[in-house]
Design an enzyme around this catalytic site. Sequence first.
Site, PDB file in Angstrom:
ATOM      1  N   ASP A 270       9.360  -5.903   7.722  1.00 57.20           N
ATOM      2  CA  ASP A 270       9.049  -5.092   6.544  1.00 57.20           C
ATOM      3  C   ASP A 270       8.233  -5.713   5.677  1.00 57.20           C
ATOM      4  O   ASP A 270       7.183  -6.329   6.047  1.00 57.20           O
ATOM      5  CB  ASP A 270      10.462  -4.612   5.969  1.00 57.20           C
ATOM      6  CG  ASP A 270      10.504  -3.097   5.640  1.00 57.20           C
ATOM      7  OD1 ASP A 270       9.659  -2.556   4.751  1.00 57.20           O
ATOM      8  OD2 ASP A 270      11.206  -2.326   6.389  1.00 57.20           O
TER       9      ASP A 270
ATOM     10  N   HIS B 172       9.793  -1.036   0.056  1.00 53.42           N
ATOM     11  CA  HIS B 172      10.368  -0.611   1.370  1.00 53.42           C
ATOM     12  C   HIS B 172      11.092  -1.767   2.086  1.00 53.42           C
ATOM     13  O   HIS B 172      12.373  -1.225   2.165  1.00 53.42           O
ATOM     14  CB  HIS B 172       9.135  -0.546   2.179  1.00 53.42           C
ATOM     15  CG  HIS B 172       9.386   0.223   3.622  1.00 53.42           C
ATOM     16  ND1 HIS B 172      10.225  -0.176   4.599  1.00 53.42           N
ATOM     17  CD2 HIS B 172       9.202   1.773   3.723  1.00 53.42           C
ATOM     18  CE1 HIS B 172      10.201   0.780   5.497  1.00 53.42           C
ATOM     19  NE2 HIS B 172       9.742   2.021   4.891  1.00 53.42           N
TER      20      HIS B 172
ATOM     21  N   ASN C 213       9.264  10.634  11.299  1.00 51.59           N
ATOM     22  CA  ASN C 213       9.454  11.513  10.522  1.00 51.59           C
ATOM     23  C   ASN C 213       8.540  12.764  10.797  1.00 51.59           C
ATOM     24  O   ASN C 213       7.864  13.373   9.744  1.00 51.59           O
ATOM     25  CB  ASN C 213       9.325  11.084   9.144  1.00 51.59           C
ATOM     26  CG  ASN C 213      10.317  10.312   8.401  1.00 51.59           C
ATOM     27  OD1 ASN C 213      11.425  10.072   9.138  1.00 51.59           O
ATOM     28  ND2 ASN C 213       9.934   9.404   7.562  1.00 51.59           N
TER      29      ASN C 213
END
Length: 1002
Positions: A208, A239, A329
């Site tokens: 990440d 994040h 998403n």
Amino acid sequence: MIIIQLLFPLKSALFVIFLSVSLFHFKPLFNPTRKQTLTHYGSNNLTVRNNYIIRFTEYKPASDHRSYLESNLRSDGWEWIERRNVAAKFPTDFGLVSIEGSVKEALIEEIERLGFVKDVNVDLSYNRGLLGAGGGALENGRKRPGKIFTSMSFSEEKHCHVSGLSNSSINWSRHILSQRSQVTSLFGADALWRKGYTGAKVKMAIFDTGIRADHPHFRNIKERTNWTNEDTLNDNLGHGTFVAGVIAGEDAECLGFAPDTEIYAFRVFTDAQVSYTSWFLDAFNYAIATNMDVLNLSIGGPDYLDLPFVEKVWEITANNIIMVSAIGNDGPLYGTLNNPADQSDVIGVGGIDYSDHIASFSSRGMSTWEIPHGYGRVKPDVVAYGREIMGSKISTGCKSLSGTSVASPVVAGVVCLLVSIIPENKRKEILNPASMKQALVEGAAKLAGPNMYEQGAGRVDLLESYEILKSYQPRASIFPSVLDYSDCPYSWPFCLQPLYAGAMPVIFNATVLNGMGVIGYVHSPPIWHPSNEEGNLLSIRFTYSEVIWPWTGYLALHMQIKEEGAHFSGVIEGNVTVRVHSPPAQGERAVRTSTCVLKLKLNVVPTPPRSKRVLWDQFHSIKYPPGYIPRDSLDVRNDILDWHGDHLHTNFHIMFNMLRDAGYYIETLGSPLTCFDASQYGTLLMVDLEDEYFQEEIEKLRDDVINTGLGLAVFAEWYNVDTMVKMRFFDDNTRSWWTPVTGGANIPALNDLLAPFGIAFGDKILNGDFSIDDEQSRYASGTDIVRFPRGGYVHSFPFLDSSESGATQNLLLNSGMKKADSPILGLLEVGEGRIAVYGDSNCLDSSHMVTNCYRLLRKILDFTGSNIKDPVLFSKSVKQDMPLYEDDNHLSSRRTDVNFSMYSAVLGKDLICRTDSRFEVWGTKGYNLHIRGRNRKLPGYDVIDLGRGLNSTIDTSNSRRPKFTEKNKGDYFGNRYLGELDVPELVASQWLVPAVIAIAGW
């Protein structure tokens, strides 16, 4: 070296990956030690020294690989790039080089000829944008190639979900925020904490944006590594910290699942939200070398063709690292699964809200790697809460976020907790990516409303999975383990249409999970065991992975009812069994064996009448990847790629439901038009097609319509060469110019197909609102009809022609444009058959639909299938007394600057019927190829009047049709081995390194 043959799904990383090296020229790595030179020459020229990943066949020190290249390459124009990170002390299987554009092609060919070089790929960049949940993976407002973080929402939003079985919208937004609970409590994590299980001794790799070393929420940050070109280990975006908090945070306000988990923070994204394939490869290699247990990857994208990335994920899981990834998403759209979560060896996670409804932003299946010849797999694997989850802020405190980036670490935290229940000295014997997935999917709670392509196995159930793992014995299993036609809506779309004799094979694609070992074998074909006498009416052909690696394989059932069941009505039940073998584990002597069972409960009805049977042409649909296939509606600014599969059960799923409700039976053809018996079908439905046509297809379809009475319904799309040229863009992800390989549809090819009937589409791009038969509709970037025989019925409406402005994204902003009547709908009786053509498919595609035209579609099918003429559609006022006719030189032409054979299943390929056509024609060229003459007259007509002022015969050998290129070795779209991919072998370092696999498609 172990040489293994493996069957793998067609259109997996294989056929298309074959093309990826030559298709994509990706963005180079900005190396910390050197600067990249970019020189601009006007708006369309860019000289760039691209960086390429050279993969080698062996792991060696980077210096050895460099010396090998320097000793064996005669050409100049390349430079070795040093990668200074913590992986440098370990052997590597790749190198990064900079290559001058002027010598690129010749130098790459020279490099790939070297004996110890596996392949050369451009270093792909991944970008991220902080967008609201449901916004999808966008860069600068556009869906682009490559992977990015799945987005998170920083605000409360209302989300509407389009139901998979209806066209209704359901508001699932939360109204009472005070009802929010700790997500750990909802899964019962505290019950395992009380037993002493807290994630201890579990090595969790979080790929990440990094994390701060002194963050107060974490008690066990073991290591932070930086893989970027920025000189920091900290998370400056939030994040990575949030993801880590969901997994292992210990703050009372935002508890993580496994607070004692050892956190290894891999910083693979910069503060500018950029990463590169080479950074991931180094970081993945380091995760293997340092024996990580679990890896969370909250990134994804529509591009599963970054071959080094995809194969390295296989290698990660082959080395017994359990990878968890967000499914994406891009919901509520179907066919929007993101990679790597759509890979079968990865645990792909979708999102739900606290009411157990699928979150509107959560991407839906099926997987699209297998299209057009096969059928997609069930994904996601599981779902977890992904709406308003609490996690850690960058420095201190908690915040609430939504997205599948949130749901993924929820499952990763559950996995860490489950790993810790197994004694450390037994973990590698029991736990692996397959056994963990078995525990999750078998323990999951199936939700009442969503179908299998929305929820997978269902909501993760931590305590049920705990009970499974406590007594787990290594075994193989099938997911899903049941296909039950009575279980609606879960078994959608299968439960919506029963089986019947004479139909195209219905394909169900299940995944084999092999918890016995990283490599398994299916030594004998699967067996169908009917439970009663009626079960003998079912014929099943199987395609499957003879070698299961890593940990997973596929089992595809091609199901048909035998001809003697043409009048049978009832239920067929039984089991399919598959015997899986794996090599003995360390310390064992006997081969491990396991029998997998797939339960079937199928509804069968008598064969429907011909008029109600519709055949959907899937074969001539091309989607991204491998090429830039542009979106159909140019009104849509945020999605430049047509990447949802164009399948009945992805972006046309609402249309499919409507047709079934109207009493139609829809079958799918993934083979050429020569591979179906036209006498069995009322209508061939051709929607938004981009591929070319074999000459034999053109000839057979002509005969099918004129003499066999087949109905033909064609929904086209825009095609304008000037607009396509203007849609060319320089993509920062791939560091290359992208040009559409065709328009929304391949109009020149469709015109060739329709030429025998005197029908052709034009090159206008029309937009506007209109009403037909009291149905309000939106014409969104559709085309016009420029040829149509007299005696037909043609409907025209006033539209704006945005051919010029459409490419510059100003479709309706040009006030100077005037509306003019344009023909868009034509209906024609021709010989024994009937034809309907319409210039826009957007009204059938649920991706970016403004208004639907389902009512019009039903009336069209009533006409083409049953000759039922709606009085409005067939009013005298629209009957053509004179033909529409456009001269050949004014018709749309093919692009000469695109090698279309690289994307086509037709050009340069063999015509052959595959396993998705009727069994009796498999391996042949199909039905009725020897038609009775090209120039047959239509019954009742002397000739087809093409409007040329003379009686012309029909010549389907159109002069504009390109000659088929000579077949290239290994580039056929199926039915042959597609090339070589790699599975690993075990070496002294315990790393699994690539060996060779020959691949065949479905």
